[in-house]
Design a protein around this motif. Structure first.
Motif, PDB file in Angstrom:
ATOM      1  N   MET A 202       0.543  -1.209   0.013  1.00  0.00           N
ATOM      2  CA  MET A 202       0.076  -0.050   0.112  1.00  0.00           C
ATOM      3  C   MET A 202       1.049   1.004  -0.248  1.00  0.00           C
ATOM      4  O   MET A 202       0.930   1.835  -0.521  1.00  0.00           O
ATOM      5  N   ASN A 203       2.040   1.435   1.277  1.00  0.00           N
ATOM      6  CA  ASN A 203       2.726   3.076   0.459  1.00  0.00           C
ATOM      7  C   ASN A 203       3.586   3.123  -0.373  1.00  0.00           C
ATOM      8  O   ASN A 203       3.921   3.914  -0.995  1.00  0.00           O
ATOM      9  N   LEU A 204       3.303   1.947  -1.726  1.00  0.00           N
ATOM     10  CA  LEU A 204       4.167   2.193  -2.635  1.00  0.00           C
ATOM     11  C   LEU A 204       3.442   2.574  -3.407  1.00  0.00           C
ATOM     12  O   LEU A 204       3.107   3.177  -4.385  1.00  0.00           O
ATOM     13  N   LEU A 205       1.548   1.905  -4.168  1.00  0.00           N
ATOM     14  CA  LEU A 205       0.539   2.111  -4.647  1.00  0.00           C
ATOM     15  C   LEU A 205      -0.593   4.042  -4.227  1.00  0.00           C
ATOM     16  O   LEU A 205      -0.414   4.394  -5.176  1.00  0.00           O
ATOM     17  N   LEU A 206      -0.495   3.251  -2.822  1.00  0.00           N
ATOM     18  CA  LEU A 206      -1.370   4.441  -2.694  1.00  0.00           C
ATOM     19  C   LEU A 206      -1.175   6.427  -2.748  1.00  0.00           C
ATOM     20  O   LEU A 206      -2.241   6.903  -3.022  1.00  0.00           O
ATOM     21  N   PRO A 207       0.091   5.974  -1.997  1.00  0.00           N
ATOM     22  CA  PRO A 207       0.839   7.351  -2.548  1.00  0.00           C
ATOM     23  C   PRO A 207       0.575   8.323  -4.348  1.00  0.00           C
ATOM     24  O   PRO A 207       0.544   9.344  -5.144  1.00  0.00           O
TER      25      PRO A 207
ATOM     26  N   ALA B 148       8.602  14.827  -1.477  1.00  0.00           N
ATOM     27  CA  ALA B 148       8.268  13.630  -1.852  1.00  0.00           C
ATOM     28  C   ALA B 148       8.991  12.451  -1.264  1.00  0.00           C
ATOM     29  O   ALA B 148       8.194  11.759  -1.163  1.00  0.00           O
ATOM     30  N   PHE B 149      10.070  12.585  -1.842  1.00  0.00           N
ATOM     31  CA  PHE B 149      10.902  11.761  -1.577  1.00  0.00           C
ATOM     32  C   PHE B 149      10.928  11.623   0.039  1.00  0.00           C
ATOM     33  O   PHE B 149      10.609  10.572   0.693  1.00  0.00           O
ATOM     34  N   LEU B 150      11.745  12.490   0.748  1.00  0.00           N
ATOM     35  CA  LEU B 150      11.291  12.562   2.219  1.00  0.00           C
ATOM     36  C   LEU B 150      10.288  12.231   2.784  1.00  0.00           C
ATOM     37  O   LEU B 150      10.130  11.469   4.098  1.00  0.00           O
ATOM     38  N   GLU B 151       9.724  12.409   2.477  1.00  0.00           N
ATOM     39  CA  GLU B 151       7.779  12.414   2.669  1.00  0.00           C
ATOM     40  C   GLU B 151       7.891  10.540   3.161  1.00  0.00           C
ATOM     41  O   GLU B 151       6.692  10.551   3.679  1.00  0.00           O
ATOM     42  N   GLY B 152       7.878  10.074   1.530  1.00  0.00           N
ATOM     43  CA  GLY B 152       7.437   8.427   2.080  1.00  0.00           C
ATOM     44  C   GLY B 152       8.762   7.443   2.418  1.00  0.00           C
ATOM     45  O   GLY B 152       8.169   6.601   2.826  1.00  0.00           O
ATOM     46  N   VAL B 153      10.366   8.138   3.243  1.00  0.00           N
ATOM     47  CA  VAL B 153      11.087   7.835   4.096  1.00  0.00           C
ATOM     48  C   VAL B 153      10.789   7.002   5.273  1.00  0.00           C
ATOM     49  O   VAL B 153      10.668   6.012   5.072  1.00  0.00           O
ATOM     50  N   PRO B 154       9.375   7.508   5.991  1.00  0.00           N
ATOM     51  CA  PRO B 154       8.592   7.399   7.256  1.00  0.00           C
ATOM     52  C   PRO B 154       7.739   6.348   7.367  1.00  0.00           C
ATOM     53  O   PRO B 154       7.258   5.721   8.269  1.00  0.00           O
TER      54      PRO B 154
ATOM     55  N   VAL C  69       2.207  16.315 -17.837  1.00  0.00           N
ATOM     56  CA  VAL C  69       1.963  14.290 -17.550  1.00  0.00           C
ATOM     57  C   VAL C  69       3.670  14.134 -17.062  1.00  0.00           C
ATOM     58  O   VAL C  69       3.683  13.228 -15.957  1.00  0.00           O
ATOM     59  N   PHE C  70       4.654  14.608 -17.271  1.00  0.00           N
ATOM     60  CA  PHE C  70       6.013  14.127 -17.304  1.00  0.00           C
ATOM     61  C   PHE C  70       6.064  14.218 -15.349  1.00  0.00           C
ATOM     62  O   PHE C  70       6.581  14.216 -14.454  1.00  0.00           O
ATOM     63  N   PHE C  71       5.299  15.598 -15.353  1.00  0.00           N
ATOM     64  CA  PHE C  71       6.363  16.454 -14.086  1.00  0.00           C
ATOM     65  C   PHE C  71       5.071  15.560 -12.898  1.00  0.00           C
ATOM     66  O   PHE C  71       5.667  15.154 -11.698  1.00  0.00           O
ATOM     67  N   LEU C  72       4.177  15.310 -12.941  1.00  0.00           N
ATOM     68  CA  LEU C  72       2.947  14.837 -12.625  1.00  0.00           C
ATOM     69  C   LEU C  72       3.415  13.388 -11.723  1.00  0.00           C
ATOM     70  O   LEU C  72       3.068  13.122 -10.933  1.00  0.00           O
ATOM     71  N   LEU C  73       4.125  12.754 -13.026  1.00  0.00           N
ATOM     72  CA  LEU C  73       4.420  11.420 -13.054  1.00  0.00           C
ATOM     73  C   LEU C  73       5.517  11.270 -11.870  1.00  0.00           C
ATOM     74  O   LEU C  73       5.617  10.115 -11.223  1.00  0.00           O
ATOM     75  N   ILE C  74       6.617  11.550 -12.787  1.00  0.00           N
ATOM     76  CA  ILE C  74       7.683  11.927 -11.302  1.00  0.00           C
ATOM     77  C   ILE C  74       6.956  12.380 -10.094  1.00  0.00           C
ATOM     78  O   ILE C  74       7.508  11.414  -8.941  1.00  0.00           O
ATOM     79  N   PHE C  75       6.311  13.445  -9.878  1.00  0.00           N
ATOM     80  CA  PHE C  75       6.394  13.681  -8.245  1.00  0.00           C
ATOM     81  C   PHE C  75       5.380  12.899  -7.942  1.00  0.00           C
ATOM     82  O   PHE C  75       5.352  12.444  -6.614  1.00  0.00           O
ATOM     83  N   GLY C  76       4.432  11.948  -8.691  1.00  0.00           N
ATOM     84  CA  GLY C  76       3.561  10.872  -8.632  1.00  0.00           C
ATOM     85  C   GLY C  76       4.324   9.743  -7.524  1.00  0.00           C
ATOM     86  O   GLY C  76       4.609   9.528  -6.492  1.00  0.00           O
ATOM     87  N   ILE C  77       5.796   9.783  -8.741  1.00  0.00           N
ATOM     88  CA  ILE C  77       6.775   7.794  -8.037  1.00  0.00           C
ATOM     89  C   ILE C  77       7.650   8.598  -6.689  1.00  0.00           C
ATOM     90  O   ILE C  77       7.924   7.454  -6.296  1.00  0.00           O
ATOM     91  N   MET C  78       8.000   9.679  -6.520  1.00  0.00           N
ATOM     92  CA  MET C  78       9.301  10.127  -5.580  1.00  0.00           C
ATOM     93  C   MET C  78       8.383   9.464  -4.579  1.00  0.00           C
ATOM     94  O   MET C  78       9.289   9.110  -3.478  1.00  0.00           O
ATOM     95  N   THR C  79       7.352   9.608  -3.287  1.00  0.00           N
ATOM     96  CA  THR C  79       6.894   9.875  -2.689  1.00  0.00           C
ATOM     97  C   THR C  79       7.210   7.999  -2.311  1.00  0.00           C
ATOM     98  O   THR C  79       7.276   7.099  -0.899  1.00  0.00           O
ATOM     99  N   PRO C  80       6.602   7.178  -3.045  1.00  0.00           N
ATOM    100  CA  PRO C  80       6.796   5.370  -2.907  1.00  0.00           C
ATOM    101  C   PRO C  80       7.879   5.349  -3.541  1.00  0.00           C
ATOM    102  O   PRO C  80       8.648   4.170  -2.423  1.00  0.00           O
ATOM    103  N   PHE C  81       9.100   6.002  -3.815  1.00  0.00           N
ATOM    104  CA  PHE C  81      10.232   5.992  -4.128  1.00  0.00           C
ATOM    105  C   PHE C  81      11.194   6.274  -2.871  1.00  0.00           C
ATOM    106  O   PHE C  81      11.784   5.117  -2.390  1.00  0.00           O
ATOM    107  N   GLY C  82      11.115   7.190  -2.249  1.00  0.00           N
ATOM    108  CA  GLY C  82      11.101   7.120  -0.805  1.00  0.00           C
ATOM    109  C   GLY C  82      11.310   5.686   0.139  1.00  0.00           C
ATOM    110  O   GLY C  82      12.163   5.041   0.991  1.00  0.00           O
ATOM    111  N   SER C  83       9.560   5.165  -0.038  1.00  0.00           N
ATOM    112  CA  SER C  83       9.882   3.666   1.150  1.00  0.00           C
ATOM    113  C   SER C  83      10.437   3.169   0.425  1.00  0.00           C
ATOM    114  O   SER C  83      10.789   1.891   1.614  1.00  0.00           O
ATOM    115  N   PHE C  84      10.618   2.462  -0.857  1.00  0.00           N
ATOM    116  CA  PHE C  84      11.453   1.530  -1.270  1.00  0.00           C
ATOM    117  C   PHE C  84      12.674   1.525  -0.697  1.00  0.00           C
ATOM    118  O   PHE C  84      13.444   0.308  -0.460  1.00  0.00           O
TER     119      PHE C  84
END
Length: 221
Positions: free
Chosen positions: A1-6, A105-111, A148-163
Motif C-alpha cells: 500500500m505504501n507504494l501504490l496509494l501515494p 515527496a521523497f523525504l515524506e515517503g521515507v517514514p 504529465v512528466f512532472f506529475l508522473l515523477i512527482f507521484g513516484i517520488m513518495t513511494p520511491f522514498g518508502s522503497f
C-alpha cells in the motif's frame, strides 16, 4: 500500500483537477482537513516515537527539518501547502519547482513504511496538493507532455522514498535523524496550511469544524 496509494492519491488529484476543478469549490476545506490530520498524526504518533528512541539531539534535527522545508518552499513558492507563484505564460519546464517538490515527496515517503496512520496522513495531504499543482500546470503554456512528466515523477517520488527505506541499507545509520527531519517538514507544512486556511485570518466555523474533524479522526484511529 505504501507504494501504490501515494501514486493513486496524485492520480485522484489529477483527475479532479482535469475534470472538476472549476466546480470543485471545497479545495480549501480539503486542505484544512489534510493539514489538521497530518499535524495530529505527527504530534500524537510520529513525534513521541522519535523522542522515545532515546537518541540525543533529536530536537535539533526537527528544527533542521523546519528550516529545510522553508528553503524548499522558497524554491517551490509554497506548492507543498497549496500555493504556486510561477508565470502561467512560461513555456520552460519549471525545474526549480520540480526539484523542490520531488525532494519533499521523497523525504515524506521515507517514514511511511510500516506506519499505516502516517501513510494515510500523507495520502490525504497529497490529494488537494495534487489538485492545485495539476490545475495550475494545465493552465500554463507548458505542453501536456511536460505536465504529465512532472506529475508522473512527482507521484513516484513518495513511494520511491518508502522503497529505498524498506529495501536498502542506505538509511540504516541515519534513519532516526532523517525521520526527525521529516517531522520538522510535516510540522511546518501542516501548521502553514492551518494558519492560511481562512481568508484574511477570519474565523470560519465550517473550516474550524473540518479541522476538528481531522483531529478527531487522528485520535480515534
Amino acid at each position: 500500500m505504501n507504494l501504490l496509494l501515494p501514486i493513486l492519491a496524485v492520480l485522484i488529484g489529477f483527475g479532479i483537477s482535469y475534470f472538476l476543478y472549476e466546480k470543485f469549490v471545497i479545495i480549501n476545506f480539503l486542505l484544512a482537513f489534510s493539514g489538521s490530520f497530518l499535524l495530529s498524526v505527527t504530534v500524537l504518533e510520529f513525534l513521541p516515537g522519535i523522542y522515545n528512541s532515546g537518541v540525543d539531539s533529536i530536537g535539533v534535527f526537527i528544527l533542521g527539518g523546519i528550516l529545510l522545508q522553508i528553503m524548499l518552499e522558497y524554491m517551490s513558492g509554497g506548492a507543498e501547502h497549496g500555493h504556486l507563484h510561477i508565470s502561467k505564460e512560461n513555456t520552460n519546464f519549471p525545474w526549480v519547482l520540480f526539484v523542490s517538490l520531488c525532494i519533499h515527496a521523497f523525504l515524506e515517503g521515507v517514514p511511511i513504511h510500516g506506519n499505516d496512520h502516517l501513510l494515510y496522513a500523507v495520502i490525504i495531504h497529497k490529494v488537494p496538493i495534487a489538485i492545485i499543482i495539476s490545475s495550475f500546470l494545465f493552465n500554463t503554456n507548458l505542453s501536456k507532455a511536460k505536465v504529465v512528466f512532472f506529475l508522473l515523477i512527482f507521484g513516484i517520488m513518495t513511494p520511491f522514498g518508502s522503497f529505498v527505506q524498506a529495501n536498502t541499507t542506505l538509511f540504516d545509520d541515519i534513519g532516526i535523524y532523517l525521520n526527525a527531519i521529516v517531522i520538522g517538514i510535516f510540522l511546518h507544512v501542516s501548521t502553514t496550511i492551518l494558519f492560511e486556511s481562512s481568508k484574511d485570518h477570519k474565523f470560519n466555523i465550517y473550516k474550524f469544524g473540518i479541522i476538528v474533524l481531522g483531529i478527531f479522526l487522528a485520535l480515534i484511529l
